[in-house]
Design a protein around this motif. Structure first.
Motif, PDB file in Angstrom:
ATOM      1  N   ILE A  27       6.230   1.567   1.251  1.00 19.69           N
ATOM      2  CA  ILE A  27       6.288   1.055  -0.119  1.00 19.69           C
ATOM      3  C   ILE A  27       7.545   1.597  -0.782  1.00 19.69           C
ATOM      4  CG2 ILE A  27       5.088   0.790  -2.315  1.00 19.69           C
ATOM      5  CD1 ILE A  27       2.549   1.727  -0.966  1.00 19.69           C
ATOM      6  N   LEU A 155       1.052   3.417  -6.994  1.00 20.88           N
ATOM      7  CA  LEU A 155       0.274   3.368  -5.751  1.00 20.88           C
ATOM      8  C   LEU A 155      -1.063   4.062  -6.030  1.00 20.88           C
ATOM      9  CD1 LEU A 155      -0.324   3.195  -2.677  1.00 20.88           C
ATOM     10  CD2 LEU A 155       1.110   5.234  -2.377  1.00 20.88           C
ATOM     11  N   ALA A 173      -0.974  -1.129  -3.690  1.00 23.98           N
ATOM     12  CA  ALA A 173       0.285  -1.213  -4.448  1.00 23.98           C
ATOM     13  C   ALA A 173       0.821  -2.634  -4.329  1.00 23.98           C
ATOM     14  CB  ALA A 173       1.320  -0.219  -3.914  1.00 23.98           C
TER      15      ALA A 173
END
Ligand SMILES: [Zn+2]
Length: 239
Positions: A27, A155, A173
């Motif tokens: 991410i 997140l 997320a």
């Protein structure tokens, strides 16, 4: 190993059933990036970081762990990244960190049921030299829920109900739910079996969670609708 892009902020590498390497996630926030799950060995984790480098993306600063199982965690020791895990997962990791990997010790764990034949087989395939196995605990532990702000990209991590293990952390997320193995059944002898009650509760949790796509530990990504249809079909088989 190739990094696939799923959304503006999420990438992943595919699972590989040869040595039971699971999907690993990445991410990218505006401020920092994180890795999801550490891989089943230092070699697996290193291939992932190499794929991130090749894609021209920032190196992750942290790794978040979905559950304690070897294939998601044995890469932790050599990644050089601080690891975040639930207290439950950490307790299981600390137990495994005391395990020995001699033939006698491995055979004993198979006998007592501490280890499954499926894992034993794949650990041996991933580690031709079993003495290279290193297990360590996490650096940052949480209970229930935790939010990491990665920079315009929160997140969310939480301890969820799962038919696979009782230490499953779900991560969300950018509309993507990272499941680890939370959706999976468990090996019993030669079969893979779901506990009906836990599967029902897991389906309810998935229904209540707002996401568009999911990343699965040992299968291709799906939409929320596809995941729910599959889980409900599994539940029907038990009823
Ligand atoms: Zn697992």
């Amino acid at each position: 190993m190739k990094l696939h892009q799923l959304t503006n902020r999420i990438w992943y590498t595919e699972h590989d059933s040869t040595t039971d390497r699971p999907t690993l996630g990445y991410i990218m926030g505006d401020r920092r990036s994180v890795m999801l799950d550490a891989g089943n060995s230092g070699a697996h984790g290193e291939l992932f970081l190499e794929a991130v480098r090749r894609a021209g993306l920032p190196r992750p600063e942290l790794v978040c762990i979905s559950h304690s199982h070897w294939d998601h965690t044995f890469g932790m020791a050599s990644l050089g990244l601080p690891a975040i895990a639930s207290e439950k997962t950490n307790a299981l990791l600390l137990q495994m960190a005391c395990w020995g990997w001699s033939e006698r010790e491995m055979a004993k764990r198979l006998e007592t049921g501490e280890e499954s034949a499926f894992c034993d087989t794949h650990i041996r395939l991933e580690y031709p030299d079993l003495s290279r196995i290193q297990v360590r605990g996490a650096d940052i532990m949480f209970q229930d829920r935790l939010t990491l702000e990665l920079g315009n990209c929160p997140l969310e991590l939480w301890e969820g109900v799962s038919p696979h293990a009782d230490d499953c952390t779900l991560m969300l997320a950018d509309g993507v739910l990272f499941l680890g193995d939370a959706y999976c059944s468990v090996p019993v002898g030669d079969d893979w079996v779901y506990d009906k009650d836990l599967l029902e509760k897991h389906i309810h949790m998935v229904e209540e969670t707002d996401f568009r796509l999911c990343l699965k530990g040992h299968h291709a990504p799906q939409t929320k609708e596809e995941l729910l249809a599959e889980l409900k079909a599994e539940l029907e088989k038990i009823k």
